[in-house]
Structures are given as structure tokens and as C-alpha cells.
Motif scaffolding. Structure first.
Motif, PDB file in Angstrom:
ATOM      1  N   LYS A  11      11.004 -49.790  75.343  1.00 33.03           N
ATOM      2  CA  LYS A  11      11.203 -49.681  76.911  1.00 33.03           C
ATOM      3  C   LYS A  11      12.673 -49.611  76.987  1.00 33.03           C
ATOM      4  CE  LYS A  11      10.076 -51.232  81.519  1.00 33.03           C
ATOM      5  NZ  LYS A  11       9.077 -52.149  82.373  1.00 33.03           N
ATOM      6  N   VAL A  12      13.051 -48.991  78.060  1.00 33.50           N
ATOM      7  CA  VAL A  12      14.601 -48.786  78.341  1.00 33.50           C
ATOM      8  C   VAL A  12      14.742 -48.424  79.709  1.00 33.50           C
ATOM      9  CG1 VAL A  12      14.924 -46.414  77.541  1.00 33.50           C
ATOM     10  CG2 VAL A  12      16.848 -48.120  77.369  1.00 33.50           C
ATOM     11  N   GLN A  13      15.877 -48.894  80.228  1.00 35.06           N
ATOM     12  CA  GLN A  13      15.992 -48.453  81.711  1.00 35.06           C
ATOM     13  C   GLN A  13      16.644 -47.179  81.651  1.00 35.06           C
ATOM     14  OE1 GLN A  13      18.633 -51.449  83.411  1.00 35.06           O
ATOM     15  NE2 GLN A  13      16.773 -52.774  83.761  1.00 35.06           N
ATOM     16  N   PRO A  14      16.596 -46.478  82.713  1.00 32.04           N
ATOM     17  CA  PRO A  14      17.040 -45.081  83.113  1.00 32.04           C
ATOM     18  C   PRO A  14      18.547 -45.183  82.831  1.00 32.04           C
ATOM     19  CG  PRO A  14      15.364 -45.405  84.679  1.00 32.04           C
ATOM     20  CD  PRO A  14      15.490 -46.901  84.129  1.00 32.04           C
ATOM     21  N   GLY A 116       2.969 -41.642  65.799  1.00 32.09           N
ATOM     22  CA  GLY A 116       3.563 -41.914  66.885  1.00 32.09           C
ATOM     23  C   GLY A 116       4.322 -43.209  67.475  1.00 32.09           C
ATOM     24  N   THR A 117       5.199 -42.956  68.291  1.00 29.51           N
ATOM     25  CA  THR A 117       6.044 -44.412  68.772  1.00 29.51           C
ATOM     26  C   THR A 117       5.962 -44.177  70.318  1.00 29.51           C
ATOM     27  OG1 THR A 117       7.769 -45.971  68.466  1.00 29.51           O
ATOM     28  CG2 THR A 117       8.128 -43.619  68.234  1.00 29.51           C
ATOM     29  N   LEU A 118       5.782 -45.114  70.919  1.00 31.99           N
ATOM     30  CA  LEU A 118       5.785 -45.088  72.678  1.00 31.99           C
ATOM     31  C   LEU A 118       7.351 -45.148  72.864  1.00 31.99           C
ATOM     32  CD1 LEU A 118       4.368 -44.501  75.079  1.00 31.99           C
ATOM     33  CD2 LEU A 118       4.068 -47.013  75.221  1.00 31.99           C
ATOM     34  N   VAL A 119       7.906 -44.233  73.850  1.00 30.77           N
ATOM     35  CA  VAL A 119       9.217 -44.554  74.467  1.00 30.77           C
ATOM     36  C   VAL A 119       8.756 -44.513  76.030  1.00 30.77           C
ATOM     37  CG1 VAL A 119      11.194 -43.528  74.738  1.00 30.77           C
ATOM     38  CG2 VAL A 119      10.525 -43.401  72.520  1.00 30.77           C
ATOM     39  N   THR A 120       9.125 -45.526  76.633  1.00 35.66           N
ATOM     40  CA  THR A 120       8.906 -45.704  78.071  1.00 35.66           C
ATOM     41  C   THR A 120      10.405 -45.871  78.598  1.00 35.66           C
ATOM     42  OG1 THR A 120       6.735 -46.708  77.853  1.00 35.66           O
ATOM     43  CG2 THR A 120       7.703 -46.970  79.873  1.00 35.66           C
ATOM     44  N   VAL A 121      10.556 -45.161  79.852  1.00 36.38           N
ATOM     45  CA  VAL A 121      11.779 -45.264  80.346  1.00 36.38           C
ATOM     46  C   VAL A 121      11.590 -45.490  81.822  1.00 36.38           C
ATOM     47  CG1 VAL A 121      13.985 -43.944  81.099  1.00 36.38           C
ATOM     48  CG2 VAL A 121      12.800 -43.253  78.837  1.00 36.38           C
ATOM     49  N   SER A 122      11.717 -46.672  82.099  1.00 37.94           N
ATOM     50  CA  SER A 122      11.394 -47.163  83.459  1.00 37.94           C
ATOM     51  C   SER A 122      12.451 -48.335  83.901  1.00 37.94           C
ATOM     52  CB  SER A 122       9.827 -47.640  83.531  1.00 37.94           C
ATOM     53  OG  SER A 122       9.757 -48.211  84.751  1.00 37.94           O
ATOM     54  N   SER A 123      12.702 -48.454  85.153  1.00 31.96           N
ATOM     55  CA  SER A 123      13.307 -49.618  85.788  1.00 31.96           C
ATOM     56  C   SER A 123      12.509 -50.621  85.954  1.00 31.96           C
ATOM     57  CB  SER A 123      14.217 -49.127  86.736  1.00 31.96           C
ATOM     58  OG  SER A 123      13.498 -48.665  87.817  1.00 31.96           O
TER      59      SER A 123
END
Length: 123
Positions: A11-14, A116-123
Motif C-alpha cells: 500500500k502506498v499513498q497517491p 499476483g501481488t496486490l498494489v493499493t494506492v490510497s490515502s
């Protein structure tokens, strides 16, 4: 047969960055290309980026051009996707892909996929 193992999701921020890696083990008669696809919830799997084994040519989805960079290490059979300036719409499961031939026959073309690996872009 090839086995593909991805790593680096999270998970990473925008606006942030992530780096995905894919290691291929096993053997194949001739590898043509390795790359990354992604699938967001409720959507079809789509190409993100591909890099060709011979010559190193690359192909990117329009939506990631200028932000993502694909690279490879042929000796180590690894492919890496550097993702910068991430956007919420980049959220998806990212799949490593390898395309090649099992023999000299054109009909022996085969695709391999990682889990597969999950990428989440969210604040």
C-alpha cells in the motif's frame, strides 16, 4: 516449465512509488518477453508493460507511460517494474507474465503467469 514469483506489492499513498520484481525459475526453450499485467476489481486483466528478451524493446500501456519503467536482467531471469507517481486508479493485482516457446514449433508458444501481488494506492 517456468515458475514466476512476484514481490514488492503493498500500500502506498497517491504520488508515491513502488517497485515490483518477478523472478523466473525453471527452463524454457526460448523466452520471448516478460512483462506485467494488472487486474482491478470488476475489470479485465490488462497489459501494463512488456520487455522483449532480444533487444530489450519495451511496450507500455498509455495510462502508465512516463510513470512506470520496466527493466530486465536476462542472466538472472528477473523483470522489475518501477512505478512512480502512483494514482488510485493504479490499484490492482499485478501479475508477472512470461511468453516463450517450448520447442521450435510455432504452436508451442506458451504463457506463464505468477500468482499476483496486490498494489493499493490510497490515502
Amino acid at each position: 516449465q517456468l515458475q514466476l514469483v512476484e514481490s514488492g506489492g503493498g500500500k502506498v499513498q497517491p504520488g508515491g512509488s513502488l517497485r515490483l520484481s518477478c523472478a523466473a525459475s525453471g527452463s524454457i526453450f526460448r523466452m520471448i518477453a516478460m512483462g506485467w499485467y494488472r487486474q482491478a476489481p470488476g475489470q479485465e486483466r490488462e497489459l501494463v508493460a512488456t520487455i522483449f528478451t532480444s533487444g530489450g524493446g519495451t511496450n507500455y500501456a498509455e495510462s502508465v507511460k512516463g510513470r512506470f519503467t520496466i527493466s530486465r536482467d536476462n542472466a538472472e531471469n528477473t523483470v522489475t517494474l518501477q512505478m512512480n507517481s502512483l494514482k488510485p486508479e493504479d490499484t490492482a493485482v499485478y501479475y508477472c507474465n512470461a511468453v516463450g516457446y517450448q520447442s521450435l514449433l510455432p504452436s508451442s508458444r506458451i504463457d506463464y503467469w505468477g500468482e499476483g501481488t496486490l498494489v493499493t494506492v490510497s490515502s
